[in-house]
Motif scaffolding. Structure first.
Motif, PDB file in Angstrom:
ATOM      1  N   PRO A   9      35.044   0.324  44.532  1.00 60.85           N
ATOM      2  CA  PRO A   9      36.494   0.735  44.910  1.00 60.85           C
ATOM      3  C   PRO A   9      37.211  -0.258  44.268  1.00 60.85           C
ATOM      4  CG  PRO A   9      34.589   1.055  46.975  1.00 60.85           C
ATOM      5  CD  PRO A   9      33.778   0.473  45.293  1.00 60.85           C
ATOM      6  N   GLY A  10      38.308  -0.168  43.775  1.00 59.69           N
ATOM      7  CA  GLY A  10      39.295  -0.706  42.725  1.00 59.69           C
ATOM      8  C   GLY A  10      38.930  -1.219  42.035  1.00 59.69           C
ATOM      9  N   ALA A  11      37.946  -0.668  40.980  1.00 61.91           N
ATOM     10  CA  ALA A  11      37.648  -1.644  40.055  1.00 61.91           C
ATOM     11  C   ALA A  11      38.075  -0.759  38.871  1.00 61.91           C
ATOM     12  CB  ALA A  11      35.790  -0.950  39.782  1.00 61.91           C
ATOM     13  N   SER A  12      38.458  -1.424  37.700  1.00 59.83           N
ATOM     14  CA  SER A  12      38.865  -0.868  36.697  1.00 59.83           C
ATOM     15  C   SER A  12      38.094  -0.860  35.665  1.00 59.83           C
ATOM     16  CB  SER A  12      40.119  -2.013  35.640  1.00 59.83           C
ATOM     17  OG  SER A  12      40.717  -1.038  35.019  1.00 59.83           O
ATOM     18  N   LEU A  13      37.249   0.241  34.449  1.00 58.71           N
ATOM     19  CA  LEU A  13      36.687   0.355  33.876  1.00 58.71           C
ATOM     20  C   LEU A  13      37.069   0.845  32.694  1.00 58.71           C
ATOM     21  CD1 LEU A  13      33.793   0.582  33.454  1.00 58.71           C
ATOM     22  CD2 LEU A  13      33.350   3.222  33.468  1.00 58.71           C
ATOM     23  N   ASN A  14      36.368   0.172  31.276  1.00 60.44           N
ATOM     24  CA  ASN A  14      37.084   0.166  29.760  1.00 60.44           C
ATOM     25  C   ASN A  14      36.328   1.248  29.513  1.00 60.44           C
ATOM     26  OD1 ASN A  14      38.431  -0.108  27.572  1.00 60.44           O
ATOM     27  ND2 ASN A  14      37.771  -1.950  27.537  1.00 60.44           N
ATOM     28  N   VAL A  15      37.259   2.086  29.733  1.00 56.36           N
ATOM     29  CA  VAL A  15      36.836   3.738  29.342  1.00 56.36           C
ATOM     30  C   VAL A  15      36.580   4.325  27.875  1.00 56.36           C
ATOM     31  CG1 VAL A  15      36.916   6.329  30.019  1.00 56.36           C
ATOM     32  CG2 VAL A  15      37.893   4.968  31.285  1.00 56.36           C
ATOM     33  N   THR A  16      37.427   3.212  26.583  1.00 59.29           N
ATOM     34  CA  THR A  16      37.102   3.701  25.476  1.00 59.29           C
ATOM     35  C   THR A  16      36.329   2.722  25.280  1.00 59.29           C
ATOM     36  OG1 THR A  16      39.693   3.703  25.848  1.00 59.29           O
ATOM     37  CG2 THR A  16      38.364   3.438  23.658  1.00 59.29           C
ATOM     38  N   ALA A  17      35.746   1.788  25.924  1.00 57.04           N
ATOM     39  CA  ALA A  17      34.775   1.036  25.490  1.00 57.04           C
ATOM     40  C   ALA A  17      33.523   1.501  25.411  1.00 57.04           C
ATOM     41  CB  ALA A  17      34.926  -0.735  25.869  1.00 57.04           C
ATOM     42  N   LEU A  18      33.336   2.149  26.795  1.00 51.82           N
ATOM     43  CA  LEU A  18      32.477   2.829  27.191  1.00 51.82           C
ATOM     44  C   LEU A  18      30.935   3.816  26.398  1.00 51.82           C
ATOM     45  CD1 LEU A  18      29.958   2.737  29.055  1.00 51.82           C
ATOM     46  CD2 LEU A  18      30.899   3.449  30.745  1.00 51.82           C
ATOM     47  N   GLY A  19      32.815   4.397  26.084  1.00 54.30           N
ATOM     48  CA  GLY A  19      32.183   5.535  25.836  1.00 54.30           C
ATOM     49  C   GLY A  19      32.132   6.139  23.752  1.00 54.30           C
ATOM     50  N   ARG A  20      32.639   5.005  23.267  1.00 53.43           N
ATOM     51  CA  ARG A  20      32.582   3.879  21.933  1.00 53.43           C
ATOM     52  C   ARG A  20      31.656   3.340  21.725  1.00 53.43           C
ATOM     53  NH1 ARG A  20      35.489   0.374  21.477  1.00 53.43           N
ATOM     54  NH2 ARG A  20      37.661   1.795  20.701  1.00 53.43           N
ATOM     55  N   ALA A  21      30.719   2.649  22.660  1.00 52.25           N
ATOM     56  CA  ALA A  21      28.883   2.316  22.997  1.00 52.25           C
ATOM     57  C   ALA A  21      28.231   3.685  22.870  1.00 52.25           C
ATOM     58  CB  ALA A  21      28.974   1.227  24.207  1.00 52.25           C
ATOM     59  N   LEU A  22      28.361   4.615  24.284  1.00 49.44           N
ATOM     60  CA  LEU A  22      27.850   5.416  24.371  1.00 49.44           C
ATOM     61  C   LEU A  22      27.278   6.352  23.126  1.00 49.44           C
ATOM     62  CD1 LEU A  22      28.489   6.560  27.878  1.00 49.44           C
ATOM     63  CD2 LEU A  22      26.285   5.561  27.234  1.00 49.44           C
ATOM     64  N   SER A  23      28.792   6.220  22.025  1.00 50.10           N
ATOM     65  CA  SER A  23      28.730   6.908  21.234  1.00 50.10           C
ATOM     66  C   SER A  23      27.821   6.641  20.049  1.00 50.10           C
ATOM     67  CB  SER A  23      29.692   7.784  20.462  1.00 50.10           C
ATOM     68  OG  SER A  23      30.170   8.174  22.094  1.00 50.10           O
ATOM     69  N   GLU A  24      27.662   4.992  19.989  1.00 55.83           N
ATOM     70  CA  GLU A  24      27.348   4.514  18.543  1.00 55.83           C
ATOM     71  C   GLU A  24      25.911   4.729  19.341  1.00 55.83           C
ATOM     72  OE1 GLU A  24      29.009   0.653  18.736  1.00 55.83           O
ATOM     73  OE2 GLU A  24      30.850   1.642  17.984  1.00 55.83           O
ATOM     74  N   ALA A  25      25.284   5.154  20.441  1.00 60.25           N
ATOM     75  CA  ALA A  25      24.155   4.897  20.768  1.00 60.25           C
ATOM     76  C   ALA A  25      23.615   5.831  20.644  1.00 60.25           C
ATOM     77  CB  ALA A  25      23.630   4.495  21.884  1.00 60.25           C
ATOM     78  N   ILE A  26      23.466   7.127  21.185  1.00 58.92           N
ATOM     79  CA  ILE A  26      23.210   8.600  21.248  1.00 58.92           C
ATOM     80  C   ILE A  26      24.375   9.501  20.311  1.00 58.92           C
ATOM     81  CG2 ILE A  26      22.694  10.185  22.813  1.00 58.92           C
ATOM     82  CD1 ILE A  26      22.236   7.777  25.194  1.00 58.92           C
ATOM     83  N   PRO A  27      23.720   9.673  19.489  1.00 55.61           N
ATOM     84  CA  PRO A  27      24.868  11.254  19.472  1.00 55.61           C
ATOM     85  C   PRO A  27      24.941  12.959  19.983  1.00 55.61           C
ATOM     86  CG  PRO A  27      22.220  10.630  18.318  1.00 55.61           C
ATOM     87  CD  PRO A  27      22.541   9.795  19.116  1.00 55.61           C
ATOM     88  N   GLY A  28      25.586  12.605  19.869  1.00 57.42           N
ATOM     89  CA  GLY A  28      25.617  13.919  21.114  1.00 57.42           C
ATOM     90  C   GLY A  28      26.343  14.370  22.420  1.00 57.42           C
ATOM     91  N   LEU A  29      27.248  13.086  22.638  1.00 58.08           N
ATOM     92  CA  LEU A  29      26.925  12.457  24.070  1.00 58.08           C
ATOM     93  C   LEU A  29      28.504  12.238  24.109  1.00 58.08           C
ATOM     94  CD1 LEU A  29      25.636   9.546  25.483  1.00 58.08           C
ATOM     95  CD2 LEU A  29      28.214   9.148  25.272  1.00 58.08           C
ATOM     96  N   SER A  30      28.762  12.714  25.401  1.00 57.70           N
ATOM     97  CA  SER A  30      30.131  12.860  25.976  1.00 57.70           C
ATOM     98  C   SER A  30      30.838  11.955  27.415  1.00 57.70           C
ATOM     99  CB  SER A  30      30.999  14.057  25.683  1.00 57.70           C
ATOM    100  OG  SER A  30      30.434  15.071  26.825  1.00 57.70           O
ATOM    101  N   LEU A  31      31.705  11.619  27.147  1.00 55.03           N
ATOM    102  CA  LEU A  31      32.096  10.297  28.182  1.00 55.03           C
ATOM    103  C   LEU A  31      33.047  11.606  28.841  1.00 55.03           C
ATOM    104  CD1 LEU A  31      31.308   8.918  30.652  1.00 55.03           C
ATOM    105  CD2 LEU A  31      32.869   7.083  29.107  1.00 55.03           C
ATOM    106  N   ASP A  32      33.014  12.162  30.624  1.00 57.69           N
ATOM    107  CA  ASP A  32      34.320  12.972  31.232  1.00 57.69           C
ATOM    108  C   ASP A  32      34.740  11.637  32.286  1.00 57.69           C
ATOM    109  OD1 ASP A  32      36.030  14.545  31.969  1.00 57.69           O
ATOM    110  OD2 ASP A  32      34.819  15.703  32.164  1.00 57.69           O
ATOM    111  N   ASP A  33      36.083  11.364  32.236  1.00 53.39           N
ATOM    112  CA  ASP A  33      36.711  10.170  32.901  1.00 53.39           C
ATOM    113  C   ASP A  33      36.784  11.299  34.403  1.00 53.39           C
ATOM    114  OD1 ASP A  33      38.232  10.982  32.050  1.00 53.39           O
ATOM    115  OD2 ASP A  33      39.762   9.337  31.806  1.00 53.39           O
TER     116      ASP A  33
END
Length: 326
Positions: free
Chosen positions: A150-174
């Protein structure tokens, strides 16, 4: 002396006539009301006001329920994100799901991460594809749900970049797109409810205006006599205001009570069907139809407001009529 006696006699006669008029006014005030306490027109107006109050209360209550449900949806959706992993040739989707979950758990502001199993992912498609369809041969994506603190601020761009580099065919939906749609829907419902409420209020004011003019036409002689013998305009208009305020309060109470009963019946029916798929969908979309304190306050405020408006409208119309007589 003769002229003085004649003037004195005329003054006494005028005073006696004035006293007789005042006594006549007092007798009218005591013996007969300007507006009959019960009449066919009065009962019809009560019915109209009850219907208008019911519609206004129903519209306002529904708008409040939907706005509360929308707020709950937005709060819930804003606290979650979804990772979608599409099947890729030569890769193990189960291992990719666990790897995505491990990366997400390391991100600051993440409270919990839950990878969906193959069976759970297929179960999400059953409402659209049916339960008898074999999905084992279909490339069903795997979902990983991220719950935020609750109330946390997540860096969605950084998390999406890290996930995409590690796993192809992945998408992050906020779910930002859905949040915007929910906000627009809630605002639209509130605006439509306000327009309906305004139309109902205008229709009720017109009905009260016609009823007031009808009551004045039926008691025209009495009103004119009282006005010309010196009865205050405030007294005459107050009689109409009191009468129509009582009619408005009676009709508002009936309409408001009917609206509360309607919400209670809807809440009961929703409770009976809560365990069914259709009932769960209705509750997810519109809430539990339970009357909160804000709905009760809104209905009571509408009832009191309609009674006050009814009295004020009749008073204004009577004042204008008496001003034209002067």
């Amino acid at each position: 002396m003769g002229m003085f006696s004649e003037a004195l006699r005329r003054t006494q006669s005028a005073a006696a006539a004035l006293n007789e008029r005042r006594e006549a006014v007092r007798d009218m005030r005591r013996e007969k009301a300007l507006v009959p306490a019960s009449s066919i027109a009065g009962r019809a107006l009560v019915t109209v006001i009850a219907i208008m109050t019911f519609l206004a209360a129903l519209t306002s209550g529904a708008a409040i329920l939907i706005a509360d449900a929308s707020s709950a949806w937005q709060s819930q959706v804003a606290r979650e994100m979804t990772i979608q992993i599409r099947p890729t040739v030569g890769r193990d989707i189960e291992a990719d799901a666990e790897k995505a979950a491990a990366i997400a758990r390391k991100a600051p502001g993440v409270a919990a991460v839950r990878p969906y199993t193959k069976a759970e992912s297929e179960a999400l498609l059953q409402p659209w594809l049916g339960g008898n369809l074999d999905l084992s041969e279909l490339p069903v994506p795997r979902l990983v749900v991220i719950s935020l603190e609750p109330g946390a601020s997540l860096n969605v761009t950084a998390l999406g970049r890290a996930l995409s580099e590690a796993i192809p065919g992945l998408s992050l939906d906020d779910h930002q797109h859905w949040l915007e749609r929910l906000a627009v829907m809630a605002k639209t419902v509130v605006v439509v409810a306000a327009l309906i409420f305004a139309l109902v209020l205008v229709a009720m004011i017109l009905a009260v205006a016609f009823a007031t003019r009808g009551a004045m036409a039926g008691n025209r002689e009495i009103i004119e006599v009282l006005h010309f013998v010196g009865a205050a305009d405030d007294y005459i208009s107050r009689q109409f205001q009191r009468h129509f305020f009582q009619l408005g309060l009676r009709g508002g109470a009936i309409g408001g009570g009917a609206a509360i009963l309607a919400f209670y019946v809807a809440s009961t029916l929703a409770a009976w069907t809560r365990a069914t798929p259709g009932g769960d969908q209705v509750e997810a979309m519109f809430g539990s139809f339970s009357l909160g304190r804000n709905v009760y306050v809104a209905i009571l405020a509408i009832t009191a407001g309609i009674a006050i408006v009814t009295g004020l409208v009749s008073r204004i119309i009577v004042f204008r009529h008496l001003r034209d007589l002067s």
